[in-house]
Design a protein around this motif. Sequence first.
Motif, PDB file in Angstrom:
ATOM      1  N   LEU A   1       0.830  -1.210   0.000  1.00 19.81           N
ATOM      2  CA  LEU A   1       0.000   0.000   0.000  1.00 19.81           C
ATOM      3  C   LEU A   1       0.863   1.258   0.000  1.00 19.81           C
ATOM      4  O   LEU A   1       1.845   1.351   0.740  1.00 19.81           O
ATOM      5  N   PRO A   2       0.510   2.254  -0.798  1.00 23.22           N
ATOM      6  CA  PRO A   2       1.241   3.529  -0.756  1.00 23.22           C
ATOM      7  C   PRO A   2       1.105   4.189   0.625  1.00 23.22           C
ATOM      8  O   PRO A   2       0.105   3.998   1.322  1.00 23.22           O
ATOM      9  N   LEU A   3       2.112   4.971   0.996  1.00 22.73           N
ATOM     10  CA  LEU A   3       2.160   5.599   2.311  1.00 22.73           C
ATOM     11  C   LEU A   3       0.901   6.399   2.622  1.00 22.73           C
ATOM     12  O   LEU A   3       0.358   6.311   3.722  1.00 22.73           O
ATOM     13  N   GLU A   4       0.402   7.183   1.659  1.00 14.99           N
ATOM     14  CA  GLU A   4      -0.779   8.013   1.931  1.00 14.99           C
ATOM     15  C   GLU A   4      -2.008   7.168   2.246  1.00 14.99           C
ATOM     16  O   GLU A   4      -2.884   7.589   3.005  1.00 14.99           O
ATOM     17  N   VAL A   5      -2.091   5.964   1.706  1.00 19.46           N
ATOM     18  CA  VAL A   5      -3.207   5.066   2.021  1.00 19.46           C
ATOM     19  C   VAL A   5      -2.983   4.416   3.383  1.00 19.46           C
ATOM     20  O   VAL A   5      -3.922   4.272   4.173  1.00 19.46           O
TER      21      VAL A   5
END
Length: 195
Positions: free
Chosen positions: A131-135
């Motif tokens: 998962l990307p950091l912002e998610v």
Amino acid sequence: MSRGKAKQIKEKRAVLAFGGNLPSDVGSTRETITAALAHLGEAGAHIVQQSRYFETPCFPAGAGPNYVNLAVIVKTTCEAEEFLAQLHDLEAKFGRTRETRWAGRTLDIDLLSFEDLILPDLETYEYWADLPLEVQMKAAPSELILPHPRIQDRGFVLIPLCDVWPDWMHPVSGKTAQMLCDGLPASEIKGIKPL
């Protein structure tokens, strides 16, 4: 008294990461973690090895006081889900609340690994690990994911883990804790120092 062999309960090895950056009713963050370690028996575990305490810059930067982190190797007769529930009870005992994701906290105990289990399955693990950091900052899994899907990204986990068990092997990647730590960008380990 029976002459038959008593059934032996197998102990399982688990790796925990302790952290916090807010005082509790017990005292400072370090005092809180020390007290929580003394209560691990209530969670059905006993300590095999413990790292030094480390100071870690707050993430995101400027969001609060620096953290205190350490890694602990324990043995337990509990199963993974039961053990995690016991750890959450221990966190609550020391004032942990879960109102905002990645907010400051009095005590955080992460179950990093439990034997070599991959839970609930490899596909779910890989989804959360990628998962990307912002998610990540907004979403939390509703079930236990093992190994912890962020181990390989976090200096505040890997540096204490290397202090106590550098040869720990990630059950998915096959890399040791030291290999994972050596692969971190400088920005991820900057400012992490033993206390």
